[in-house]
Design a protein around this motif. Structure first.
Motif, mmCIF file in Angstrom:
data_model
loop_
_atom_site.group_PDB
_atom_site.id
_atom_site.type_symbol
_atom_site.label_atom_id
_atom_site.label_comp_id
_atom_site.label_asym_id
_atom_site.label_seq_id
_atom_site.Cartn_x
_atom_site.Cartn_y
_atom_site.Cartn_z
ATOM 1 N N ALA A 83 0.811 -1.220 0.057
ATOM 2 C CA ALA A 83 0.105 0.195 0.006
ATOM 3 C C ALA A 83 0.693 1.519 -0.052
ATOM 4 O O ALA A 83 0.767 2.341 -0.513
ATOM 5 N N ALA A 84 1.909 1.155 0.826
ATOM 6 C CA ALA A 84 2.741 2.291 0.934
ATOM 7 C C ALA A 84 3.237 2.599 -0.618
ATOM 8 O O ALA A 84 3.692 3.804 -1.020
ATOM 9 N N SER A 85 3.869 1.594 -1.209
ATOM 10 C CA SER A 85 4.312 1.733 -2.402
ATOM 11 C C SER A 85 3.457 2.374 -3.466
ATOM 12 O O SER A 85 3.868 3.073 -4.342
ATOM 13 N N VAL A 86 2.296 1.873 -3.487
ATOM 14 C CA VAL A 86 1.265 2.383 -4.248
ATOM 15 C C VAL A 86 1.021 3.766 -4.051
ATOM 16 O O VAL A 86 0.926 4.568 -5.143
ATOM 17 N N THR A 87 0.975 4.277 -2.866
ATOM 18 C CA THR A 87 0.533 5.638 -2.352
ATOM 19 C C THR A 87 1.455 6.412 -2.703
ATOM 20 O O THR A 87 1.564 7.591 -3.297
ATOM 21 N N GLN A 88 2.704 5.904 -2.716
ATOM 22 C CA GLN A 88 4.032 6.873 -3.013
ATOM 23 C C GLN A 88 4.134 6.826 -4.511
ATOM 24 O O GLN A 88 4.777 7.877 -5.046
ATOM 25 N N GLY A 89 3.665 5.819 -5.041
ATOM 26 C CA GLY A 89 3.901 5.922 -6.600
ATOM 27 C C GLY A 89 2.916 6.941 -7.123
ATOM 28 O O GLY A 89 2.861 7.771 -8.201
ATOM 29 N N LEU A 90 1.622 6.985 -6.572
ATOM 30 C CA LEU A 90 0.528 7.765 -6.892
ATOM 31 C C LEU A 90 0.950 9.265 -6.560
ATOM 32 O O LEU A 90 0.619 9.864 -7.460
ATOM 33 N N ALA A 181 -8.267 7.998 -0.904
ATOM 34 C CA ALA A 181 -8.904 6.692 -0.090
ATOM 35 C C ALA A 181 -7.513 6.217 0.576
ATOM 36 O O ALA A 181 -7.614 5.798 1.704
ATOM 37 N N LEU A 182 -6.343 6.076 -0.129
ATOM 38 C CA LEU A 182 -5.181 5.292 0.586
ATOM 39 C C LEU A 182 -4.858 6.222 1.522
ATOM 40 O O LEU A 182 -4.097 5.704 2.563
ATOM 41 N N GLU A 183 -4.913 7.412 1.507
ATOM 42 C CA GLU A 183 -4.384 8.347 2.561
ATOM 43 C C GLU A 183 -5.437 8.369 3.711
ATOM 44 O O GLU A 183 -5.169 8.528 5.173
ATOM 45 N N PHE A 184 -6.719 8.065 3.498
ATOM 46 C CA PHE A 184 -7.750 7.903 4.493
ATOM 47 C C PHE A 184 -7.625 6.468 5.176
ATOM 48 O O PHE A 184 -7.744 6.459 6.491
ATOM 49 N N ALA A 185 -7.519 5.438 4.494
ATOM 50 C CA ALA A 185 -7.111 4.136 5.043
ATOM 51 C C ALA A 185 -6.023 3.683 4.584
ATOM 52 O O ALA A 185 -5.933 2.706 3.638
ATOM 53 N N PRO A 186 -4.759 3.888 5.296
ATOM 54 C CA PRO A 186 -3.554 3.580 4.752
ATOM 55 C C PRO A 186 -3.077 2.291 4.882
ATOM 56 O O PRO A 186 -2.174 1.475 4.137
ATOM 57 N N VAL A 187 -3.655 1.462 5.773
ATOM 58 C CA VAL A 187 -3.134 -0.012 6.130
ATOM 59 C C VAL A 187 -4.481 -1.016 5.561
ATOM 60 O O VAL A 187 -5.138 -1.157 5.986
ATOM 61 N N VAL A 188 -4.284 -1.310 4.261
ATOM 62 C CA VAL A 188 -4.913 -2.121 3.451
ATOM 63 C C VAL A 188 -4.463 -3.323 2.617
ATOM 64 O O VAL A 188 -3.113 -2.982 2.167
ATOM 65 N N THR A 189 -4.971 -4.105 2.248
ATOM 66 C CA THR A 189 -4.452 -5.309 1.394
ATOM 67 C C THR A 189 -4.414 -5.105 0.077
ATOM 68 O O THR A 189 -3.219 -5.616 -0.764
ATOM 69 N N ASP A 190 -5.330 -4.067 -0.372
ATOM 70 C CA ASP A 190 -5.614 -3.991 -1.847
ATOM 71 C C ASP A 190 -6.040 -2.594 -2.101
ATOM 72 O O ASP A 190 -7.004 -1.866 -1.094
ATOM 73 N N GLU A 191 -6.007 -1.945 -3.220
ATOM 74 C CA GLU A 191 -6.679 -0.879 -3.424
ATOM 75 C C GLU A 191 -8.358 -0.670 -3.176
ATOM 76 O O GLU A 191 -8.700 0.155 -2.720
ATOM 77 N N ILE A 195 -11.010 1.953 -1.242
ATOM 78 C CA ILE A 195 -12.164 2.497 -1.774
ATOM 79 C C ILE A 195 -13.436 2.157 -1.015
ATOM 80 O O ILE A 195 -14.320 2.719 -0.655
ATOM 81 N N GLU A 196 -13.441 0.833 -0.565
ATOM 82 C CA GLU A 196 -14.573 0.457 0.310
ATOM 83 C C GLU A 196 -14.738 1.095 1.426
ATOM 84 O O GLU A 196 -15.690 1.461 1.851
ATOM 85 N N ALA A 197 -13.686 1.477 1.931
ATOM 86 C CA ALA A 197 -13.587 2.262 3.310
ATOM 87 C C ALA A 197 -14.281 3.604 3.070
ATOM 88 O O ALA A 197 -14.474 4.152 4.309
ATOM 89 N N LEU A 198 -14.176 3.956 1.939
ATOM 90 C CA LEU A 198 -15.093 5.356 1.809
ATOM 91 C C LEU A 198 -16.388 5.051 1.679
ATOM 92 O O LEU A 198 -17.464 6.051 1.325
ATOM 93 N N GLY A 199 -17.042 3.855 1.732
ATOM 94 C CA GLY A 199 -18.469 3.377 1.586
ATOM 95 C C GLY A 199 -18.806 3.183 -0.063
ATOM 96 O O GLY A 199 -19.947 3.176 -0.298
#
Ligand SMILES: Nc1ccn([C@@H]2O[C@H](COP(=O)(O)OP(=O)(O)OP(=O)(O)O)[C@@H](O)[C@H]2O)c(=O)n1
Ligand SMILES: C[C@](O)(CO)[C@H](O)COP(=O)(O)O
Length: 233
Positions: A83-90, A181-191, A195-199
């Motif tokens: 998740a950190a790699s994806v967030t930093q890449g984005l 979404a990833l900044e709101f829920a940084p500890v996730v197994t997939d993207e 997004i689900e954490a946003l409802g």
């Protein structure tokens, strides 16, 4: 709107148990990661393929990537988790990718991805307000393990499989929504989890078992068979 791919490839491949990170292990005559990168670059709708490497990755420059053409760009901003790699890449691609552009996040370890898989995801989720992921309905009966007894794993329950899918990648979301979404829920197994954490409820786009994630040593042989069977068609 445009489409971009982001490939997290900063993992260590610990479950593979080899000295070399699994994305660089030989597979069908190429480093494993080459195959997914080539597939993503072959999709006409995808403008660029960003590869997120560990900052100290010393293996990438040891290989010839010229066969991938001009779409592939390296980002040395991988993190301690996927998740950190994806967030930093984005964050790193904000100069190239607009908030409303689609980003297809794909595991480097899913080496047998086919162009048809990617085109199906773009076709079915590209008009969706949320986005979507490739996935496969669970085909086996699922068992919940209980606490080990006499050192043996034992069944505690059978889990109904109706409605259960195995998530794969690419997972396709708009850049702005996914980064928020990833900044709101940084500890996730997939993207999709972020997004689900946003409802929100991403699309499930059917794929197949050939798009599996190379994780354990035996998986390399399975991937070789799949790639060899495709090259003979
Ligand atoms: N800190 C991390 C961890 C994983 N990944 C990437 O995320 C994908 C899926 O993760 P996984 O299969 O778990 O790869 P590894 O973490 O390398 O494997 P392991 O869990 O066995 O160590 C891989 O392409 C991996 O390179 C990443 O970019 N950054
Ligand atoms: C993103 C993923 O491939 C969906 O199934 C999976 O969550 C990756 O898990 P890993 O432990 O990082 O390989």
């Amino acid at each position: 709107m445009s489409y971009f791919a982001l490939v997290p490839a900063a993992g260590s491949g610990s479950r593979m148990g080899r000295g070399l990170p699994k994305q660089y292990l030989p597979l069908a005559g190429r480093p494993l990661i080459f195959h997914a990168l080539a597939t993503l670059a072959a999709v006409a709708a995808i403008e660029k393929v960003f590869v997120v490497l560990a900052p100290d990755d010393a293996e990438w420059q040891r290989h010839d990537w010229s066969g991938l053409g001009e779409k592939v760009a390296v980002l040395r901003c991988g993190g301690d988790t996927r998740a950190a790699s994806v967030t930093q890449g984005l964050r790193a691609v904000m100069g190239d990718v607009a908030a409303e552009d689609w980003v297809l996040v794909h595991d480097a370890a899913r080496a047998c991805l086919a162009v048809a898989h990617v085109e199906a995801l773009i076709r079915e989720a590209g008009a969706d307000p949320v986005g979507g992921i490739l996935a496969v309905p669970v085909a086996d009966t699922l068992k919940q393990a209980g606490e080990a007894v006499d050192g043996m794993n034992r069944i505690a329950a059978t889990v109904p499989r109706e409605g259960l899918w195995q998530a794969q990648t690419p997972q396709m979301f708009r850049h702005g929504m996914l980064l928020d979404a990833l900044e709101f829920a940084p500890v996730v197994t997939d993207e999709a989890s972020a997004i689900e954490a946003l409802g929100l409820k991403p699309r499930l786009v059917p794929a197949d078992a050939t798009n599996f994630k190379v994780t354990y040593p035996l998986d390399l042989h399975l991937a070789e068979l799949i790639l060899a069977s495709r090259s003979q068609r």
